[in-house]
Motif scaffolding. Structure first.
Motif, PDB file in Angstrom:
ATOM      1  N   GLU A   1       2.549  -0.741 -11.558  1.00 20.98           N
ATOM      2  CA  GLU A   1       3.732  -0.051 -11.047  1.00 20.98           C
ATOM      3  C   GLU A   1       3.513   0.519  -9.649  1.00 20.98           C
ATOM      4  O   GLU A   1       2.396   0.816  -9.255  1.00 20.98           O
ATOM      5  N   TYR A   2       4.651   0.676  -8.968  1.00  7.77           N
ATOM      6  CA  TYR A   2       4.698   1.460  -7.747  1.00  7.77           C
ATOM      7  C   TYR A   2       5.382   2.779  -8.105  1.00  7.77           C
ATOM      8  O   TYR A   2       6.368   2.785  -8.833  1.00  7.77           O
ATOM      9  N   TRP A   3       4.863   3.867  -7.589  1.00  8.23           N
ATOM     10  CA  TRP A   3       5.548   5.144  -7.672  1.00  8.23           C
ATOM     11  C   TRP A   3       6.233   5.311  -6.331  1.00  8.23           C
ATOM     12  O   TRP A   3       5.565   5.338  -5.296  1.00  8.23           O
ATOM     13  N   VAL A   4       7.548   5.423  -6.366  1.00 12.82           N
ATOM     14  CA  VAL A   4       8.309   5.447  -5.126  1.00 12.82           C
ATOM     15  C   VAL A   4       9.165   6.712  -5.082  1.00 12.82           C
ATOM     16  O   VAL A   4       9.846   7.043  -6.054  1.00 12.82           O
ATOM     17  N   THR A   5       9.104   7.419  -3.957  1.00 12.59           N
ATOM     18  CA  THR A   5       9.986   8.561  -3.754  1.00 12.59           C
ATOM     19  C   THR A   5      11.181   8.060  -2.962  1.00 12.59           C
ATOM     20  O   THR A   5      11.046   7.659  -1.806  1.00 12.59           O
ATOM     21  N   PHE A   6      12.328   8.044  -3.638  1.00 12.60           N
ATOM     22  CA  PHE A   6      13.562   7.545  -3.037  1.00 12.60           C
ATOM     23  C   PHE A   6      14.342   8.705  -2.426  1.00 12.60           C
ATOM     24  O   PHE A   6      14.313   9.837  -2.935  1.00 12.60           O
TER      25      PHE A   6
ATOM     26  N   PHE B   1      18.002   2.049  -6.447  1.00 13.76           N
ATOM     27  CA  PHE B   1      17.630   3.390  -6.028  1.00 13.76           C
ATOM     28  C   PHE B   1      17.772   3.643  -4.528  1.00 13.76           C
ATOM     29  O   PHE B   1      17.683   4.777  -4.074  1.00 13.76           O
ATOM     30  N   GLY B   2      17.921   2.590  -3.735  1.00 17.10           N
ATOM     31  CA  GLY B   2      18.059   2.753  -2.290  1.00 17.10           C
ATOM     32  C   GLY B   2      16.717   2.763  -1.580  1.00 17.10           C
ATOM     33  O   GLY B   2      15.736   2.188  -2.050  1.00 17.10           O
ATOM     34  N   LYS B   3      16.686   3.473  -0.444  1.00 18.27           N
ATOM     35  CA  LYS B   3      15.488   3.489   0.386  1.00 18.27           C
ATOM     36  C   LYS B   3      14.475   4.501  -0.141  1.00 18.27           C
ATOM     37  O   LYS B   3      14.846   5.586  -0.595  1.00 18.27           O
ATOM     38  N   GLY B   4      13.179   4.094  -0.050  1.00 14.49           N
ATOM     39  CA  GLY B   4      12.130   4.978  -0.519  1.00 14.49           C
ATOM     40  C   GLY B   4      10.780   4.613   0.056  1.00 14.49           C
ATOM     41  O   GLY B   4      10.620   3.590   0.729  1.00 14.49           O
ATOM     42  N   VAL B   5       9.788   5.478  -0.237  1.00 17.20           N
ATOM     43  CA  VAL B   5       8.423   5.304   0.240  1.00 17.20           C
ATOM     44  C   VAL B   5       7.492   5.254  -0.959  1.00 17.20           C
ATOM     45  O   VAL B   5       7.594   6.079  -1.875  1.00 17.20           O
ATOM     46  N   ILE B   6       6.599   4.282  -0.969  1.00 16.40           N
ATOM     47  CA  ILE B   6       5.617   4.162  -2.051  1.00 16.40           C
ATOM     48  C   ILE B   6       4.599   5.283  -1.898  1.00 16.40           C
ATOM     49  O   ILE B   6       3.975   5.423  -0.850  1.00 16.40           O
ATOM     50  N   THR B   7       4.462   6.091  -2.967  1.00 17.01           N
ATOM     51  CA  THR B   7       3.550   7.234  -2.913  1.00 17.01           C
ATOM     52  C   THR B   7       2.322   7.048  -3.804  1.00 17.01           C
ATOM     53  O   THR B   7       1.368   7.813  -3.701  1.00 17.01           O
TER      54      THR B   7
ATOM     55  N   GLY C   1       0.810  -1.207   0.000  1.00 11.06           N
ATOM     56  CA  GLY C   1       0.000   0.000   0.000  1.00 11.06           C
ATOM     57  C   GLY C   1       0.842   1.256   0.000  1.00 11.06           C
ATOM     58  O   GLY C   1       2.068   1.220   0.214  1.00 11.06           O
ATOM     59  N   ILE C   2       0.169   2.374  -0.225  1.00 10.80           N
ATOM     60  CA  ILE C   2       0.832   3.670  -0.174  1.00 10.80           C
ATOM     61  C   ILE C   2       1.377   3.873   1.231  1.00 10.80           C
ATOM     62  O   ILE C   2       0.743   3.519   2.213  1.00 10.80           O
ATOM     63  N   SER C   3       2.570   4.425   1.313  1.00  6.45           N
ATOM     64  CA  SER C   3       3.356   4.705   2.525  1.00  6.45           C
ATOM     65  C   SER C   3       4.180   3.498   2.979  1.00  6.45           C
ATOM     66  O   SER C   3       4.851   3.575   4.010  1.00  6.45           O
ATOM     67  N   SER C   4       4.149   2.407   2.210  1.00 12.26           N
ATOM     68  CA  SER C   4       5.054   1.297   2.515  1.00 12.26           C
ATOM     69  C   SER C   4       6.482   1.762   2.240  1.00 12.26           C
ATOM     70  O   SER C   4       6.732   2.540   1.321  1.00 12.26           O
TER      71      SER C   4
ATOM     72  N   THR D   1       9.400   5.229 -10.989  1.00 14.00           N
ATOM     73  CA  THR D   1       8.377   4.181 -11.081  1.00 14.00           C
ATOM     74  C   THR D   1       9.100   2.852 -11.249  1.00 14.00           C
ATOM     75  O   THR D   1      10.069   2.762 -11.995  1.00 14.00           O
ATOM     76  N   ILE D   2       8.632   1.870 -10.531  1.00 14.85           N
ATOM     77  CA  ILE D   2       9.190   0.518 -10.651  1.00 14.85           C
ATOM     78  C   ILE D   2       8.029  -0.443 -10.828  1.00 14.85           C
ATOM     79  O   ILE D   2       6.935  -0.195 -10.327  1.00 14.85           O
ATOM     80  N   THR D   3       8.266  -1.518 -11.546  1.00 11.33           N
ATOM     81  CA  THR D   3       7.199  -2.488 -11.744  1.00 11.33           C
ATOM     82  C   THR D   3       6.912  -3.207 -10.430  1.00 11.33           C
ATOM     83  O   THR D   3       7.797  -3.350  -9.582  1.00 11.33           O
ATOM     84  N   ILE D   4       5.693  -3.633 -10.287  1.00  8.25           N
ATOM     85  CA  ILE D   4       5.265  -4.280  -9.044  1.00  8.25           C
ATOM     86  C   ILE D   4       6.082  -5.532  -8.745  1.00  8.25           C
ATOM     87  O   ILE D   4       6.359  -5.831  -7.591  1.00  8.25           O
TER      88      ILE D   4
END
Length: 174
Positions: free
Chosen positions: A27-32, A15-21, A5-8, A39-42
């Protein structure tokens, strides 16, 4: 595989550490922390640091927005945003008459470019309406050929577009 879910929080090998936004169907949109939004594939390989449940039957704001834009484009002829090539930004189109005593005209290239893009979008809508119409197939083909020739005529203006994917394309030779 469980959908995050969002905020995971995740740790991606590239890309390192990030939060799914945001989450879409693929896809997941992740802010690293180091590389910003990606964007990364699920089904990508990554470590889950902290998972939050994705509520069932949720639709992201992005998906709603994209669906709405798609509907508007289809029925109102709204095109996608089109960028003018950087070298033309802020430029001016100078029309000088060949006749003495007649005043010329200056047109900002951005305005001229916008009109070219509107023309292209309206041609696309006409093309869709032709394809969806009940006219005979032979007439559809004939009208499509005219539209293709119009696109070919407009290729002169491709120099204004920033991206080649936005170019006018006429008849392709084999």
């Amino acid at each position: 595989m469980k959908l995050l879910g969002i905020s995971s929080r995740i740790n991606h090998p590239q890309f390192g550490k990030g939060v799914i936004t945001n989450v879409s169907s693929t896809e997941y949109w992740v802010t690293f922390i180091d590389s910003g939004l990606e964007t990364i594939t699920i089904d990508s390989e990554f470590e889950v640091i902290e998972a939050t449940d994705n509520e069932l039957d949720t639709v992201s704001f992005y998906e709603v927005e994209q669906s709405l834009l798609s509907i508007l484009k289809k029925w109102n002829g709204l095109g996608e945003p089109v960028a003018i090539a950087d070298k033309w930004k802020g430029g001016n189109l100078k029309l000088e008459p060949g006749q003495a005593g007649v005043q010329g005209k200056d047109v900002p290239i951005d305005v001229f470019f916008h009109k070219i893009v509107m023309l292209r979008d309206r041609l696309r809508v006409m093309e869709q309406k032709i394809n969806a119409s009940n006219i005979e197939e032979i007439e559809k083909v004939e009208l499509q050929q005219y539209i293709t020739r119009i696109y070919g005529t407009l290729t002169t203006f491709n120099v204004l577009f920033k991206s080649q994917t936005q170019y006018f394309v006429g008849e392709k030779t084999k």
